[in-house]
Design an enzyme around this catalytic site. Structure first.
Site, PDB file in Angstrom:
ATOM      1  N   CYS A  73       2.135   0.356  -8.936  1.00 26.35           N
ATOM      2  CA  CYS A  73       3.225   0.864  -8.089  1.00 26.35           C
ATOM      3  C   CYS A  73       4.494   1.114  -8.887  1.00 26.35           C
ATOM      4  O   CYS A  73       5.284   1.985  -8.530  1.00 26.35           O
ATOM      5  CB  CYS A  73       3.474  -0.098  -6.947  1.00 26.35           C
ATOM      6  N   GLU A  85       4.316  10.496  -5.558  1.00 27.20           N
ATOM      7  CA  GLU A  85       3.772   9.395  -6.375  1.00 27.20           C
ATOM      8  C   GLU A  85       2.493   9.887  -7.047  1.00 27.20           C
ATOM      9  O   GLU A  85       1.498  10.169  -6.377  1.00 27.20           O
ATOM     10  CB  GLU A  85       3.474   8.180  -5.497  1.00 27.20           C
ATOM     11  N   GLU A 141       5.613  -3.378   0.998  1.00 29.27           N
ATOM     12  CA  GLU A 141       5.664  -3.144  -0.457  1.00 29.27           C
ATOM     13  C   GLU A 141       4.950  -1.824  -0.698  1.00 29.27           C
ATOM     14  O   GLU A 141       3.711  -1.784  -0.714  1.00 29.27           O
ATOM     15  CB  GLU A 141       4.955  -4.285  -1.206  1.00 29.27           C
ATOM     16  N   LEU A 142       5.701  -0.755  -0.862  1.00 32.42           N
ATOM     17  CA  LEU A 142       5.094   0.585  -0.865  1.00 32.42           C
ATOM     18  C   LEU A 142       5.180   1.236  -2.249  1.00 32.42           C
ATOM     19  O   LEU A 142       5.441   0.582  -3.240  1.00 32.42           O
ATOM     20  CB  LEU A 142       5.758   1.431   0.222  1.00 32.42           C
ATOM     21  N   GLY A 180       0.828  -1.204   0.000  1.00 23.65           N
ATOM     22  CA  GLY A 180       0.000   0.000   0.000  1.00 23.65           C
ATOM     23  C   GLY A 180       0.854   1.242   0.000  1.00 23.65           C
ATOM     24  O   GLY A 180       2.018   1.218  -0.426  1.00 23.65           O
ATOM     25  N   SER A 181       0.288   2.322   0.485  1.00 23.00           N
ATOM     26  CA  SER A 181       0.977   3.609   0.391  1.00 23.00           C
ATOM     27  C   SER A 181       2.088   3.728   1.441  1.00 23.00           C
ATOM     28  O   SER A 181       2.056   3.071   2.482  1.00 23.00           O
ATOM     29  CB  SER A 181      -0.033   4.735   0.583  1.00 23.00           C
TER      30      SER A 181
END
Ligand code: NAP
Length: 474
Positions: free
Chosen positions: A281, A375, A247-248, A227-228
């Site tokens: 992502c 992002e 996992e960003l 996620g963020s």
């Protein structure tokens, strides 16, 4: 749909609506779980971890269950693809593609269930180690909390659930509130494939309401989060002492050197910067382009991006569908207007129709602008010129993120310099930043996170290593 809580499919009067992002129509509802539900889930998971770790659910059994699940998923590709597209907004070809990818992820996890093992350690190679025999044992973590984002609502859940089950854990899945249906369907399929009910729970509800309790609980021994950066940071602070995989996000750079084949680059950027309406992502976001080929590159990219037809994600002709929410299209529009007001130039696309943002190319972007620095997570790329490879790498690395990056060049020295110096976990030579198969160790550097996914690597993250020493007499 109902949630799968403590071994039962459960409904609740309080609901979350799941909407089709294209027209905002309600496609289903799911229960809005609360703290009491979570307590039930955690108590059940604590017992479930013991069932899953028992010899009766052997590696072979876990392989069989995951294999059967992969077969069932393959036979339901169309239904799963439709569910993904309806709840998330990606075009139907991408929905089907994600459903097929998910089969590979579960199949790869099944294969890994047969390969989890320790190793002997040559203790007698130490001056004090004579008459000692040592080996490691890999054991499940126990209770795994798997928290997933909206953008790949099936495959990213599979990347967590597959390796967690392969390694003999029990999992509590918390899908994103915008896209919970695919994860609930996966839960149904796993149960149909013979997974004991103790192996999985799938709880829907607001992350803001139940997330802290889930991640702080001591019964949870492993958190796997995608996620963020903002929520990832919060989870790391709340989790306490437990294993965590993060996992960003990213703002992935791609470098276009002066010797690159510009048609090939333009085709690759049009594919890797706009898939899933840019909500990937590893989407190509910053295109750093050598001054010598800058205007030729923009000329090659413009028609390719203008050819990306937008519309209803379920229409086979659409190449780019709606963003997950109209508010996201509004945000992307604001950021791009802000860049243009600051001197950047809109070369293609721009503007929105409801939840659809027109695929855009923004040139002359100053690296300090928000569309370069943060992002973007939308269907646009920001193009910035450079003079030398040193300058390109400095620009590429000038980010808190480090998930993926690419370079286009025929020069092996430049390619190797990039491979050594670019600060990102996944590097591509002669392709954009968006490319992944499940055999890869996948994950970020810097604020893009830590720990790797890809079944072979994720099972290591989902297990603990024990060291056993025999102190022998002879
Ligand atoms: P998000 O807002 O961070 O949400 C991710 C998940 O966290 C959702 O299930 C959310 O639940 C939950 N959550 C929210 N608050 C929480 C809390 N306090 N504690 C625990 N969980 C909480 O991310 P998103 O908007 O869904 O996804 C987009 C982001 O994911 C982007 O930054 C993207 O780059 C990143 N991403 C990274 C990868 C990778 O592999 N590195 C892959 C895909 C996406 P609710 O939905 O109920 O709020």
């Amino acid at each position: 749909m109902k949630i799968f809580l403590a071994g039962n499919w459960v409904d609740k009067p309080k609901k979350l609506e799941v909407k089709n992002p294209f027209d905002n129509s309600v496609i289903d509802t799911v229960p809005r779980a609360d703290a009491a539900d979570l307590e039930k889930a955690l108590a059940f998971a604590e017992r479930g971890a013991k069932v899953m770790a028992k010899i009766s659910i052997s590696s072979y059994e876990r392989w069989k269950i995951l294999r059967k699940a992969a077969d069932l998923m393959a036979s339901r590709n169309e239904e799963l693809g439709q569910t993904i597209s309806k709840e998330e907004g990606k075009v139907i070809a991408e929905g089907r593609g994600e459903a097929s990818r998910a089969v590979e992820t579960i199949m790869g996890s099944a294969e890994e269930a047969k390969r989890i093992h320790g190793e002997t350690v040559p203790l007698d190679a130490d001056p004090t180690g004579s008459k000692k025999l040592g080996f490691t044992l890999r054991i499940p973590c126990g209770v795994v909390a798997a928290i997933a984002p909206f953008n790949f609502p099936l495959n990213l859940v599979c990347h967590k659930v597959g390796p967690a089950l392969a390694a003999g854990n029990t999992v509590i899945v918390k899908p994103a509130s915008d896209t919970p249906l695919s994860a609930l369907r996966l839960t149904e399929i796993l149960l149909e494939s013979g997974l004991p009910p103790e192996g999985i729970q799938c709880i829907t509800g607001s992350g803001g309401e139940i997330g802290d309790t889930l991640v702080a609980d001591r019964r949870v021994r492993k958190i796997t989060f995608t996620g963020s950066r903002e929520i990832g940071d919060r989870i790391c602070r709340t989790a306490g002492i437990k294993k965590v995989t993060m996992e960003l996000g990213s703002n992935s750079p791609v470098i276009v050197m002066p010797d690159a084949d510009l048609n090939k680059v333009a085709a690759a950027i049009a594919m890797t910067g706009y898939g899933n309406a840019g909500q990937t992502c590893i989407s190509t976001q910053r295109v750093l382009t050598a001054k010598k080929v800058y205007s030729d590159f923009l000329g090659a990219l413009k028609p390719k991006v203008e050819a990306l037809t937008t519309g209803n994600q379920l229409d086979e002709k659409s190449k780019v569908g709606p963003m997950v929410k109209e508010s996201e299209a509004v945000r992307v529009d604001d950021w791009i207007k802000e860049a243009v007001a600051g001197g950047a130039r809109l070369v293609a696309g721009g503007g929105r129709r409801g939840p659809i943002y027109m695929p855009a190319v923004v040139a002359d972007v100053n690296p300090d602008m928000r569309i370069s620095r943060d992002e973007l997570f939308g269907p646009a790329v920001a193009v910035t010129p450079f003079d030398t490879i040193e300058e390109a790498l400095t620009l590429a690395n000038d980010s808190v993120y480090g998930l993926a990056a690419g370079i286009f060049t025929e020069n092996v020295e430049w390619a190797m310099k990039f491979a050594r110096e670019a600060e990102a976990g996944n590097l591509h030579v002669n392709w954009g930043s968006q490319w992944r198969v499940d055999l890869m160790p996948y994950g970020g550097l810097k604020d893009s996170g830590f720990g790797k996914e890809g079944p072979r690597y994720a099972v290591e993250e989902m297990t603990e290593l024990k060291m056993v020493v025999f102190h022998l007499n002879s």
